[in-house]
Design a protein around this motif. Structure first.
Motif, PDB file in Angstrom:
ATOM      1  N   MET A   1       0.952  -1.106   0.110  1.00 17.58           N
ATOM      2  CA  MET A   1      -0.010  -0.024   0.074  1.00 17.58           C
ATOM      3  C   MET A   1       0.972   1.160   0.021  1.00 17.58           C
ATOM      4  O   MET A   1       1.422   1.578   1.006  1.00 17.58           O
ATOM      5  N   SER A   2       0.859   2.078  -0.962  1.00 12.77           N
ATOM      6  CA  SER A   2       1.892   3.047  -1.091  1.00 12.77           C
ATOM      7  C   SER A   2       1.409   4.384  -1.156  1.00 12.77           C
ATOM      8  O   SER A   2       1.942   5.318  -0.687  1.00 12.77           O
ATOM      9  N   ASP A   3       0.077   4.693  -1.151  1.00 11.72           N
ATOM     10  CA  ASP A   3      -0.546   5.832  -1.145  1.00 11.72           C
ATOM     11  C   ASP A   3      -0.617   6.385   0.316  1.00 11.72           C
ATOM     12  O   ASP A   3      -1.353   5.830   1.119  1.00 11.72           O
ATOM     13  N   PRO A   4       0.158   7.253   0.662  1.00 19.84           N
ATOM     14  CA  PRO A   4       0.162   7.807   1.897  1.00 19.84           C
ATOM     15  C   PRO A   4      -1.138   8.086   3.027  1.00 19.84           C
ATOM     16  O   PRO A   4      -1.375   7.783   3.958  1.00 19.84           O
ATOM     17  N   GLN A   6      -4.136   7.050   1.691  1.00 15.03           N
ATOM     18  CA  GLN A   6      -4.965   6.032   1.996  1.00 15.03           C
ATOM     19  C   GLN A   6      -4.365   5.110   3.154  1.00 15.03           C
ATOM     20  O   GLN A   6      -5.260   4.500   4.011  1.00 15.03           O
ATOM     21  N   VAL A   7      -3.206   5.100   3.432  1.00 11.80           N
ATOM     22  CA  VAL A   7      -2.548   4.270   4.608  1.00 11.80           C
ATOM     23  C   VAL A   7      -2.888   4.864   5.760  1.00 11.80           C
ATOM     24  O   VAL A   7      -3.652   4.292   6.646  1.00 11.80           O
ATOM     25  N   TRP A  51       3.535   1.869   9.229  1.00  9.08           N
ATOM     26  CA  TRP A  51       2.894   1.142   8.168  1.00  9.08           C
ATOM     27  C   TRP A  51       2.979   1.598   6.688  1.00  9.08           C
ATOM     28  O   TRP A  51       3.145   0.958   5.579  1.00  9.08           O
ATOM     29  N   PRO A  52       3.003   2.924   6.412  1.00  8.09           N
ATOM     30  CA  PRO A  52       3.073   3.376   5.268  1.00  8.09           C
ATOM     31  C   PRO A  52       4.495   3.116   4.491  1.00  8.09           C
ATOM     32  O   PRO A  52       4.576   2.564   3.161  1.00  8.09           O
TER      33      PRO A  52
END
Length: 444
Positions: A1-4, A6-7, A51-52
């Protein structure tokens, strides 16, 4: 999951669900609610950072719990009174917690429900004021931020922050433990928990002040808390009664607001827009509450009143005689002038406005509800039904001047101006008054 972004949203969503569990487990370890929440918040911040970069863990709740507990152990180890602390916690517990990250989380956290239930009872302890209990419950059990709580109750973050801080200090000073009370202590403590959840729901159902009549976020949070409690305490009828009551009231949300934002009262609503799936779930909860037998408590009785409306597919099908009987039972259990006011409204539909007005006039003479704007609102409604139009207009204007909610005030002023005077008039209510006045939860 790369979109900060969204994370971050994912972390916040996980936190909303897991916050109570994390804090409860840590609180059992450190024996301090305030410290437990600080350690849980530290784990949340670490998740936002880690997590990001590393991706979402397979078990986010277990990750947060493990992180918070490791921080708790570190805190204990750094304490100058390490030996005393370890005696309290137990050396075996220290080793078990230190290895928690590599353990089977399902086994390690198998008693988490008891911890969460204990935290709920602690956050709603009667030693705190009602406002403090609500704020602390939303923070620790609901996972809401200080900003969200402040926005919900139209106050400042600093006010909420100070309220929560004082609540933690009060619990620490009073030696409140993270446990479920038993014996004679259970009933009053459970009543406090249910009261807090219902107050949160009521503020969402009919906001005390501001422009909006309905605050859906608070309603949803209260129902979620009620469902958590019902799962943790499945043999408590009043818990199921409260869940049923809130779900029936919430089922009408879409029908309660007109396109222009104005309130739509119960007998004017399009019942096809009610959430009938939610109503069915609520009636199942009510059945669970009554299945245990014994005397019915106040929330079960209020849910039974709400169910009378939920079972009526048209206003004409409403069983007003049963509602009157239920209110009389509720009044015998919990005498209150607000209950009397609700009973008067039910009586107006079951027996006519004249006997109902006699009850309301007795309440006026007693001055028990002198500052309660729904008393003149109800009286205005009854006067209008009796053809005493000028007196009714004056009472509607007086009620409008007494409320701080914009939507409610506008509705009352329209009633004072004669809007709908030819139809059966309904008064705009407050949360404490039954949906008999419109569609609000039953009186306390």
């Amino acid at each position: 999951m790369s979109d900060p972004i969204q994370v971050q949203r994912t972390v916040e969503a996980v936190w909303r669900v897991e916050a109570a569990k994390v804090a409860a487990v840590v609180a059992r370890l450190v024996g301090d609610i305030g410290l437990a929440e600080d350690l849980a918040q530290d784990a949340f911040v670490q998740a936002l950072e880690q997590w990001p970069r590393d991706g979402l863990p397979d078990n986010p709740g277990a990750w947060l719990t493990a992180t918070a507990r490791r921080r708790a152990i570190d805190r204990i180890r750094r304490d100058v009174n390490l030996r005393d602390k370890l005696q309290q916690v137990g050396h075996a517990e220290e080793l078990r917690v230190a290895d928690l990250a590599e353990a089977d989380f399902d086994q390690a956290l198998e008693d988490i429900d008891d911890d969460v239930l204990g935290l709920i009872f602690a956050a709603c302890h009667p030693v705190l004021t009602a406002q403090a209990r609500i704020s602390l419950t939303l923070r620790m059990i609901g996972g809401l931020t200080t900003r969200e709580i402040a926005r919900a109750f139209l106050t400042t973050e600093s006010t909420i922050g100070q309220r929560i801080s004082r609540a933690k200090k009060a619990l620490r000073a009073d030696g409140v433990s993270i446990e479920v009370p038993s014996g004679a202590e259970l009933a009053p403590r459970l009543a406090s928990v249910l009261e807090v959840i219902y107050l949160i729901f009521n503020e969402g159902y009919a906001a005390t002040s501001g422009r909006d009549w309905v605050r859906g976020d608070l309603m949803e949070e209260a129902i979620r808390l009620g469902r958590v409690l019902s799962a943790l305490a499945p043999h408590e009828p009043e818990v199921h009664g409260l869940v049923a009551l809130m779900e029936i009231q919430a089922s009408r949300t879409r029908a309660r607001i007109a396109p222009d934002g104005a309130p739509v009262l119960l007998l004017d609503q399009d019942r096809t827009t009610w959430d009938w799936a939610l109503i069915r779930h609520a009636l199942t909860e009510l059945d669970r509450a009554t299945r245990h037998g014994g005397p019915r408590g106040p929330y079960v009785l209020q849910a039974a009143i709400a169910a009378c409306h939920a079972r009526a597919r048209t206003p004409e099908q409403t069983d007003w005689a049963r509602i009157v009987a239920l209110y009389e039972e509720l009044r015998a259990l919990r005498p209150s002038p607000v209950i009397d006011l609700n009973l008067a409204v039910a009586l107006s539909y079951a027996a006519g406005p004249a006997p109902a007005l006699a009850v309301v006039d007795q309440l006026v003479e007693s001055t028990a509800l002198a500052d309660y704007h729904l008393l003149p609102s109800v009286r205005a409604d009854l006067l209008r039904k009796l053809g005493r139009e000028e007196e009714a207009r004056e009472e509607f204007r007086r009620a409008a001047a007494m409320t701080d909610n914009d939507a409610e005030r506008n509705l009352l002023l329209r009633r004072a101006a004669g809007d709908g005077a030819g139809a059966e008039a309904r008064s705009a209510p407050k949360p404490e008054v039954s949906e008999l006045l419109s569609d609000h939860p039953a009186g306390q």
